[in-house]
Design an enzyme around this catalytic site. Structure first.
Site, short mmCIF file in Angstrom:
data_model
loop_
_atom_site.label_atom_id
_atom_site.label_comp_id
_atom_site.label_asym_id
_atom_site.label_seq_id
_atom_site.Cartn_x
_atom_site.Cartn_y
_atom_site.Cartn_z
N SER A 240 8.14 -6.99 5.47
CA SER A 240 7.24 -6.96 6.60
C SER A 240 7.99 -6.82 7.92
O SER A 240 8.79 -5.92 8.09
CB SER A 240 6.38 -8.22 6.61
OG SER A 240 5.49 -8.23 5.55
N ASP A 466 -1.07 -0.66 1.41
CA ASP A 466 -0.66 -1.92 2.02
C ASP A 466 -1.49 -2.11 3.29
O ASP A 466 -1.45 -1.27 4.19
CB ASP A 466 0.83 -1.85 2.37
CG ASP A 466 1.39 -3.16 2.91
OD1 ASP A 466 0.67 -3.88 3.63
OD2 ASP A 466 2.57 -3.44 2.65
N HIS A 494 0.35 -6.21 0.02
CA HIS A 494 1.39 -6.19 1.04
C HIS A 494 2.76 -6.43 0.42
O HIS A 494 2.99 -7.49 -0.15
CB HIS A 494 1.08 -7.25 2.10
CG HIS A 494 2.06 -7.30 3.21
ND1 HIS A 494 2.57 -6.18 3.81
CD2 HIS A 494 2.64 -8.35 3.85
CE1 HIS A 494 3.40 -6.53 4.78
NE2 HIS A 494 3.47 -7.84 4.80
#
Length: 524
Positions: A240, A466, A494
């Site tokens: 991320s 995602d 994700h």
């Protein structure tokens, strides 16, 4: 930067969502999934109690930092912990220090080096990520070959941290209902007051570190940690927002890159609004995917087509926006909190069943499930306390990394664009610039492509649907990096490594352990 889902940049005016791997762990806990895997029956090999720093050519002012000898102490199920001292201001190393908290699990086999990891956010604790969920951080192959090292970046958790509000104040900041019509002068003025009050509290309670928690400073800290651990090159697994931290590192220190995996990528060239818009589309797409699946199953709280179900979700949001539902603890469920509750399970397709419970309960006039999910996202405990400072850190770091414009006319124009791009989710992700436009310090970050010329090969991993870090960002980052290589996972959720399939795991493991670069266009 994206969030776990997001802390709003202005508190009540929902901005973008957090980009953080740990959201999946949190949701998994709520739905009683065991994503962290089983506990290994044996402990890692005992690691030395000290780390000899790698020899580095740095300025005399930085030499005391780079020559630190780390002293490790036992902590948490056979792991070891230590603290690294870093300059408060990398441009003025004599102007004070910050503490960086590290934890490591020693390699269980023959050690190749250290593998540092960051779960995202910004604001998520890499220390807790390794302490509590090391089997989710890295699979058995990586744990055999590397010391797995988690750390809290500056501003976060156990490191020198951003401090703003107590629990009661944080409840009002995150869950309070703003009076007035969304986007009206009254509504904007109220959120501006909320934002200014929050910034003043952060400034008062954090002090000198607050304007120094930007990602460039954190990337310099990352190089310092690499050296003090004794590694001549950085091996890194970033999820991320952690992909942005890794990309910034590669841009600053291309010659120090070892093997970097950037999973769930952010695009360093994207502006604040572009991030928000792409994220809104990502969550909208994930919501449609959930509804498509839900409508085929018994007990789904929706009827008709996916479009019909999306319209129902939009009606629910509009209804709680107009008339919030009171929870048993007195908090009121408004649209922003309901959006947070909806988005939280979208980080991981295995948690979609919890959305059935959420929508069913809200349709019946109950706020309890919504607050359970939103509290999970916000790391709020049942007793009303907050387990970390991830909200404060998320805001403080983003306010320095991006530029913001809270001109009402511009924000209303952008709100219309978001509503067009993502009709259900988009309207509730507008006006986020209010928070950071009123931050007590000016942004220092620069948005633009990072090429990291001269770096070692860098592996970028992207998931096609995602919601938090949409696939287009992975494609962009891989192409912007001079030596970037894209691995595509065709699926939902994700991030992909250690939570999707063996194809992804084997490719990442082979790259990190052997340096094997996947063939161009590889899709799992």
């Amino acid at each position: 930067m994206i969030t776990r889902t997001g802390r709003a940049g202005s508190g009540r005016a929902v901005q973008r969502r957090r980009a953080v791997r740990t959201a999946a762990v949190a949701v998994a806990a709520v739905v009683a999934l065991t994503l962290t895997g089983c506990v290994t029956w044996f402990l890692p090999a005992k690691a030395p109690a000290t780390s000899t720093p790698a020899s580095e050519k740095v300025s005399a002012a930085l030499q005391p930092y780079y020559s630190q000898v780390l002293h490790w102490t036992s902590c948490s199920s056979g792991k070891q912990c230590t603290t690294v001292k870093a300059p408060l201001d990398w441009n003025d190393p004599g102007a004070g220090q910050v503490n960086l908290a590290l934890i490591r699990q020693a390699a269980k086999g023959t050690k190749q080096g250290s593998l540092l990891t960051n779960p995202g956010g910004p604001g998520a604790s890499g220390f807790d990520f390794v302490k509590d969920s090391v089997d989710y951080v890295a699979d058995a192959t990586l744990q055999d070959h590397f010391d797995i090292v988690g750390f809290d970046p500056r501003g976060v958790g156990r490191s020198t941290a951003v401090k703003c509000y107590d629990a009661k104040q944080m409840d009002d900041y995150l869950y309070g209902i703003t009076p007035g019509v969304r986007g009206s002068d009254q509504w904007i003025a109220e959120n501006t007051t909320v934002a200014k009050d929050f910034g003043k509290a952060c400034q008062k309670n954090t002090g000198a570190p607050l304007p120094k928690v930007d990602t460039v400073s954190a990337a310099r800290d990352l190089d310092l940690m690499r050296a003090t651990l004794g590694d001549t090159k950085l091996n890194y697994l970033g999820y991320s927002y952690g992909t942005y931290l890794g990309a910034v590192y590669a841009g600053l220190y291309p010659g120090k890159t070892g093997r970097l995996v950037l999973d769930g990528a952010l695009d360093p060239a994207a502006t604040n609004f572009e991030v928000t818009e792409v994220q809104a589309k990502g969550f909208e797409s994930a919501l449609r995917a959930y509804l498509k699946s839900c409508l085929t199953q018994k007990g789904c709280p929706f009827m008709g087509t996916v479009d019909d179900a999306m319209a129902t979700v939009a009606q629910l949001l509009a209804a709680v926006e107009k008339s919030p539902i009171q929870n048993s603890d007195g908090r009121e469920l408004g649209a922003n909190t309901l959006v947070t509750a909806i988005i939280t399970p979208l980080y991981d397709a295995t948690a979609w069943s919890y959305l059935d419970k959420l929508f069913d309960s809200v349709m019946k006039g109950s706020a309890s499930v919504a607050f359970t999910l939103a509290d999970t996202y916000n790391n709020r405990s049942e007793d009303g306390t907050y387990s970390d400072n991830s909200t404060e850190a998320f805001v403080a770091i983003n306010c320095l990394d991006y530029t913001y414009d809270a001109d009402p006319a511009l924000m209303r124009q952008q709100a219309a664009e978001l509503a067009k791009a993502a009709p259900v989710i988009g309207p509730y992700m507008a006006y986020g610039d209010i928070g950071c436009a009123n931050w007590p310090y000016k942004a220092t970050g620069h948005r633009g492509p990072i090429s990291a010329d001269g770096s070692a090969p860098i592996l970028v991993v992207g998931t096609t649907n995602d919601p938090a870090t949409p696939y287009v960002w992975a494609k962009n980052l891989a192409s912007e990096l001079q030596n970037g290589h894209l691995l595509t996972y065709k699926g939902e959720g994700h991030t992909a490594y250690n939570k999707s399939n063996s194809c992804v795991n084997d490719t990442v493991d082979s790259y990190l352990v052997k340096g094997t670069i996947p063939e161009t266009g590889k899709t799992c």
